[in-house]
Design a protein around this motif. Structure first.
Motif, PDB file in Angstrom:
ATOM      1  N   SER A   1       0.836  -1.210   0.000  1.00 57.67           N
ATOM      2  CA  SER A   1       0.000   0.000   0.000  1.00 57.67           C
ATOM      3  C   SER A   1       0.867   1.254   0.000  1.00 57.67           C
ATOM      4  O   SER A   1       0.570   2.224  -0.700  1.00 57.67           O
ATOM      5  CB  SER A   1      -0.927   0.018   1.210  1.00 57.67           C
ATOM      6  OG  SER A   1      -1.849  -1.035   1.125  1.00 57.67           O
ATOM      7  N   GLU A   2       1.932   1.233   0.803  1.00 55.34           N
ATOM      8  CA  GLU A   2       2.855   2.374   0.829  1.00 55.34           C
ATOM      9  C   GLU A   2       3.483   2.586  -0.539  1.00 55.34           C
ATOM     10  O   GLU A   2       3.615   3.713  -1.001  1.00 55.34           O
ATOM     11  CB  GLU A   2       3.963   2.162   1.861  1.00 55.34           C
ATOM     12  CG  GLU A   2       3.583   2.537   3.256  1.00 55.34           C
ATOM     13  CD  GLU A   2       4.777   2.511   4.207  1.00 55.34           C
ATOM     14  OE1 GLU A   2       5.856   1.964   3.849  1.00 55.34           O
ATOM     15  OE2 GLU A   2       4.636   3.037   5.315  1.00 55.34           O
TER      16      GLU A   2
ATOM     17  N   GLN B   1       2.222   1.693  -3.468  1.00 54.09           N
ATOM     18  CA  GLN B   1       1.205   2.199  -4.390  1.00 54.09           C
ATOM     19  C   GLN B   1       0.937   3.686  -4.157  1.00 54.09           C
ATOM     20  O   GLN B   1       0.778   4.446  -5.109  1.00 54.09           O
ATOM     21  CB  GLN B   1      -0.084   1.391  -4.259  1.00 54.09           C
ATOM     22  CG  GLN B   1       0.078  -0.029  -4.782  1.00 54.09           C
ATOM     23  CD  GLN B   1      -1.080  -0.944  -4.419  1.00 54.09           C
ATOM     24  OE1 GLN B   1      -1.787  -0.720  -3.437  1.00 54.09           O
ATOM     25  NE2 GLN B   1      -1.253  -2.007  -5.195  1.00 54.09           N
ATOM     26  N   ALA B   2       0.924   4.099  -2.895  1.00 53.25           N
ATOM     27  CA  ALA B   2       0.713   5.516  -2.584  1.00 53.25           C
ATOM     28  C   ALA B   2       1.894   6.350  -3.062  1.00 53.25           C
ATOM     29  O   ALA B   2       1.707   7.463  -3.592  1.00 53.25           O
ATOM     30  CB  ALA B   2       0.509   5.699  -1.078  1.00 53.25           C
TER      31      ALA B   2
ATOM     32  N   ALA C   1       1.873   9.276  -5.937  1.00 50.96           N
ATOM     33  CA  ALA C   1       2.306  10.635  -5.603  1.00 50.96           C
ATOM     34  C   ALA C   1       3.398  11.150  -6.542  1.00 50.96           C
ATOM     35  O   ALA C   1       3.735  12.338  -6.497  1.00 50.96           O
ATOM     36  CB  ALA C   1       2.798  10.687  -4.157  1.00 50.96           C
TER      37      ALA C   1
END
Length: 127
Positions: free
Chosen positions: A66-67, A69-70, A74
């Motif tokens: 998840s990190e 993908q974020a 960004a």
């Protein structure tokens, strides 16, 4: 005054580092019960320790993905492809290391289970 300022800067730096470390790497269980001398209850407790660890490791793997993908989302649209590829490499290395450790921990438990079962074979099932 300089010491106070230094302590404040250090404290802020540690807080910022902690904020960036949102995914906590699980601590592997210590020693599992010795299958050659353990009771059934001790072996079940060892299995329970592994199950909790395995669930935490799954959560960690989900979190780092998840990190990633974020972080990719960004990136500016004109970010070099090499930057994303490097980020993917780091993610893959983290995933591979975590999975390798989890497999090693599982093998430690399985070794003790095999020893226990060799000394305490399951009762035959009635027909």
């Amino acid at each position: 005054m300089k010491q106070l300022l230094g302590a404040l800067i250090l404290g802020c730096g540690l807080a910022a580092a902690q904020a960036n470390a949102a995914c906590d790497y699980p601590v592997a269980p210590g020693k599992f019960p010795d299958g050659n001398v353990a009771t059934k209850e001790e072996m079940l407790a060892g299995k329970k320790m592994f199950t909790a660890y395995d669930e935490q490791m799954s959560g960690y793997l989900t979190c780092i993905k998840s990190e990633f993908q974020a972080a990719v989302a960004a990136l500016p649209p004109d970010a070099p492809k090499k930057q994303k590829a490097e980020m993917e490499t780091v993610l893959t290395q983290k995933q591979n290391a975590a999975i390798a450790e989890a497999e090693a921990v599982k093998e430690r438990l399985n070794k003790e289970i095999r020893a226990y079962v060799a000394l305490h074979p399951p009762a035959p099932k009635p027909n």
